[in-house]
Structure formats: structure tokens, C-alpha cells
Design an enzyme around this catalytic site. Structure first.
Site, PDB file in Angstrom:
ATOM      1  N   ARG A 172       0.849  -1.190   0.000  1.00  0.00           N
ATOM      2  CA  ARG A 172       0.000   0.000   0.000  1.00  0.00           C
ATOM      3  C   ARG A 172       0.885   1.240   0.000  1.00  0.00           C
ATOM      4  NH1 ARG A 172       2.490   1.823   3.669  1.00  0.00           N
ATOM      5  NH2 ARG A 172       0.985   3.493   3.704  1.00  0.00           N
ATOM      6  N   GLY A 173       0.212   2.423  -0.080  1.00  0.00           N
ATOM      7  CA  GLY A 173       0.968   3.668  -0.215  1.00  0.00           C
ATOM      8  C   GLY A 173       0.992   4.026  -1.697  1.00  0.00           C
ATOM      9  N   ALA A 174       0.606   5.271  -2.005  1.00  0.00           N
ATOM     10  CA  ALA A 174       0.368   5.638  -3.407  1.00  0.00           C
ATOM     11  C   ALA A 174       1.522   5.306  -4.373  1.00  0.00           C
ATOM     12  CB  ALA A 174      -0.010   7.124  -3.475  1.00  0.00           C
TER      13      ALA A 174
ATOM     14  N   ARG B 208      -7.741  -0.314  -6.512  1.00  0.00           N
ATOM     15  CA  ARG B 208      -8.030   0.724  -5.501  1.00  0.00           C
ATOM     16  C   ARG B 208      -8.304   2.044  -6.236  1.00  0.00           C
ATOM     17  NH1 ARG B 208      -4.236   1.021  -0.404  1.00  0.00           N
ATOM     18  NH2 ARG B 208      -6.102   2.006   0.444  1.00  0.00           N
TER      19      ARG B 208
ATOM     20  N   GLN C   6      -1.276   1.966  10.008  1.00  0.00           N
ATOM     21  CA  GLN C   6      -0.053   2.241   9.229  1.00  0.00           C
ATOM     22  C   GLN C   6       0.996   2.949  10.089  1.00  0.00           C
ATOM     23  OE1 GLN C   6      -3.133   2.769   8.051  1.00  0.00           O
ATOM     24  NE2 GLN C   6      -3.259   2.544   5.850  1.00  0.00           N
TER      25      GLN C   6
ATOM     26  N   ASP D 281      -2.412  11.017  -1.646  1.00  0.00           N
ATOM     27  CA  ASP D 281      -2.809   9.980  -2.612  1.00  0.00           C
ATOM     28  C   ASP D 281      -3.271  10.589  -3.919  1.00  0.00           C
ATOM     29  OD1 ASP D 281      -3.156   8.672   0.190  1.00  0.00           O
ATOM     30  OD2 ASP D 281      -2.920   7.070  -1.283  1.00  0.00           O
TER      31      ASP D 281
ATOM     32  N   ASN E 129      -5.741  12.231   1.296  1.00  0.00           N
ATOM     33  CA  ASN E 129      -4.757  11.412   2.014  1.00  0.00           C
ATOM     34  C   ASN E 129      -5.514  10.579   3.047  1.00  0.00           C
ATOM     35  OD1 ASN E 129      -1.969  10.647   2.487  1.00  0.00           O
ATOM     36  ND2 ASN E 129      -2.138  11.687   4.444  1.00  0.00           N
ATOM     37  N   LYS E 130      -4.803   9.744   3.738  1.00  0.00           N
ATOM     38  CA  LYS E 130      -5.419   8.819   4.704  1.00  0.00           C
ATOM     39  C   LYS E 130      -6.428   9.509   5.609  1.00  0.00           C
ATOM     40  CE  LYS E 130      -5.027   5.310   4.806  1.00  0.00           C
ATOM     41  NZ  LYS E 130      -6.071   4.540   4.071  1.00  0.00           N
TER      42      LYS E 130
END
Ligand code: MRU
Length: 332
Positions: A49-51, A84, A182, A223, A233-234
Site C-alpha cells: 500500500r501507499g500511493a 483501488r 499504518q 494519494d 490522504n489517509k
């Protein structure tokens, strides 16, 4: 300093090794993908995960599907694209591979280049960003934006790393980042490996720490960033930005140009991922809520540009971002 100390994935000609982030910090398990469907599944389940990392891995997935599995390119592209919805780096990377394919170039080489470029980009973001973090700063960060979320070094966490190696005497408040954790599981793990002083806090602690003068700056990743600077973002990032504004604390976003979406102007246009309520109601296989209760699990939120003091990119720092400045940055 070792740029390869933490790697989220490794390409080994026809094989993509993916570090299973669901198992961190206590178990380092590598999954070996030889098929693009395994890669799509790994992105969907957030094994990776993570853009920027999603973009790199999807590019390799495309290579596996077309070059090694001999599958129909459109089918491979669609499958990877539908994993995603929020991080634009995924679509950006797939488009690059698609273009290379249509131009008859070696798509494996293109994927390797995407990975190498991302690492260089992060090091540049770190160089620019460290100038914003004063000596002996206490920095608050959310989610994981480190080597695990990229091809290496990281974006927001990369800036923290660069400031640390610059001798800035940085201390990090790590938001645990419910429900995937995370922060507690991944960012803390990376900070331990680097020996960077930090403390994990629950997500609802930030406001009180700010009020007590214990936070000098907030730095997060992204993101997707629109042309006017609105930033997905998150989930939880928006609340931090509002709190930072109230307490007159600088709020910074660190992201590569691949995270900007030239097709969108307003944050409301960004598709926000909604994940299973089970991920909120359960914690590592343990139920933490009544079976009868429903839960809402939004993966991301959007912070309006007005709440962002600066966006740090590989091409420099955009202070008080707006449409004019971002179009100039993207040469549009
Ligand atoms: O759901 P995730 O873990 O993929 O979300 C990650 C984030 O929100 C990060 O902050 C963002 O991708 C930037 S990573 C350099």
C-alpha cells in the site's frame, strides 16, 4: 545510510517479491508473485500500500501479465486499474506502461525506470523538505509515507529522514492511524530501523498535544492532489489540518508530481475508497464491536488547499498552493 534497508517490493526478472505489510511489524513475510492476478490481489488486500508503491507494483503487475503471462493487455490493464480507486499514482503508472507498449518499447524496462525514478524523486523531496523543519522540531505525521509506501526513502517520512540525517535533532509523533495502523505498525517500524526518536499516539491525541505546544509542524503524504491543491490522504488528515490551523502550526504535504491529477480541479471530484466495515469492527482477527453494529470505513479524506501551508515536490516547494502555482509546477 542504506537506501535499501527497507523495501516494500523487489523485482527479480519475472518475479515480483512483495513484503506482506499485513504481517508487519512482527513478521517479515515475502510473497512471490509470478502472475498479474496475484499482484492485483496484493494491492486490493493492502499487502502492499501507499500511493507510489502501488504505482510501482501495478507497473510490474502489467509486465507480468503481458510479457510473462502472455495475457491480453487490455484485460491486465483493467484488472489492475480496478484494485483501488483513490491513489492516482496507480493510474499514472499503468498509463506509462500502456504507452510504452503502444510504442513498442520494453515495458519491463519502463517499470524498472518508474521504480528508479520514484526513489530519486523521494530523495529530492527530502532535500527540499528538510529546510522547512527547524532544528529540534517535534513533527507529527499520519499514516505511513516511508520506504514501505514508495520505491524507497519515502515522501513525508522521507523529509523526516533527510532532516534526521542532516542532524536536525527531529522527534516524531506517530499517529497510530486506525484501522490498518499504518502509523503504529509501519511508520514506527521504519523509525526504529533508522534510530529516529518517536512516540506512537492514538489518533485522538494530536489536538491536545498541539494545544500544549508539543507539535512544531505536521507533515503528511498524499494519494491525489488536484490542480487547486486539494489533497486526498489517509482518513484523519483533514482533522489534523483543521487542528493545525487552529493552533497556528505549519501543515505540509510531501508528494511526487505523479500524485497530482491534472484532470481534476476540486477535491470533491476525487473518488474516496470505502473499504469493508469488518476492517473497523475487527482488529487482527479479534472482534471489537457488537456483531449487530454497522461501521463506516472511509479510507481517505480531502484537505482543502487553504489549509495547506506548502506542498513539497521533487521540483521544489509550492507555498500556499493554488491552481495557478500548480499549473506552473506541472507545466500545464
Ligand atoms: O491506504 P494506504 O495505506 O494505501 O494509504 C496511504 C496513504 O494515505 C499515504 O499517506 C499516501 O499514499 C502517501 S504514501 C507516500
Amino acid at each position: 545510510m542504506d537506501l535499501q534497508k527497507v523495501k516494500a517490493f523487489r523485482w527479480e526478472k519475472g518475479k515480483l517479491k512483495i513484503l506482506n505489510q499485513l504481517k508487519l511489524p512482527h513478521t517479515e513475510e515475502w510473497i512471490i508473485a509470478t502472475d498479474y492476478l496475484q499482484v492485483a490481489e496484493a494491492i486490493k488486500k493492502m499487502i502492499v500500500r501507499g500511493a507510489p508503491a502501488i504505482g510501482c507494483v501495478a507497473a510490474y503487475g502489467f509486465v507480468l501479465g503481458v510479457k510473462y503471462n502472455k495475457e491480453n493487455p487490455q484485460k491486465v490493464y483493467e484488472t489492475l486499474k480496478n484494485t483501488r480507486p483513490t491513489a492516482v499514482n496507480l493510474f499514472w503508472a499503468l498509463e506509462r506502461i500502456k504507452k510504452a507498449l503502444s510504442q513498442g518499447r520494453d515495458i519491463e524496462q519502463e517499470a524498472i525506470q518508474i521504480e528508479e525514478e520514484d526513489l530519486k524523486t523521494n530523495l529530492r523531496i527530502g532535500e527540499y523538505g528538510k529546510s522547512l523543519l527547524r532544528e529540534s522540531s517535534k513533527i507529527l505525521t499520519h499514516c505511513n509515507t516511508g520506504a514501505l509506501a514508495t520505491a524507497g526513502w519515502g515522501t513525508a517520512l522521507g523529509v523526516i529522514r533527510s532532516a534526521h540525517y542532516n542532524g536536525n535533532n527531529i522527534f516524531v509523533w506517530v499517529d497510530e492511524t486506525r484501522p490498518y495502523l499504518q502509523g503504529a505498525r509501519l511508520t514506527a517500524w521504519e523509525l526504529v530501523k533508522e534510530g529516529i526518536p518517536h512516540k506512537i499516539i492514538t489518533d485522538n491525541t494530536a489536538g491536545f498535544l498541539m494545544k500544549k505546544g508539543l507539535v512544531d509542524a505536521v507533515i503528511v503524504g498524499a494519494d491525489r492532489i488536484t490542480l487547486r491543491g486539494d489533497t486526498a490522504n489517509k482518513i484523519g488528515t483533514y482533522s489534523l489540518a483543521v487542528l493545525a490551523k487552529e493552533h497556528k502550526i505549519p501543515f505540509y504535504v510531501a508528494a511526487p508530481l505523479s500524485t497530482f491529477d491534472p484532470n481534476l480541479i476540486y477535491g470533491d471530484e476525487i473518488p474516496i475508497e470505502e473499504r469493508s466495515p469488518d476492517e473497523v469492527k475487527n482488529c487482527f482477527g479479534c472482534s471489537i464491536a457488537p456483531d449487530e453494529s454497522d461501521a463506516l470505513h472511509l479510507g481517505f479524506d480531502v484537505t482543502p488547499a487553504e489549509l495547506i501551508d506548502a506542498i513539497i515536490t521533487e521540483k521544489g516547494i509550492v507555498e500556499k498552493p493554488n491552481e495557478e502555482k500548480i499549473k506552473k509546477l506541472l507545466e500545464l
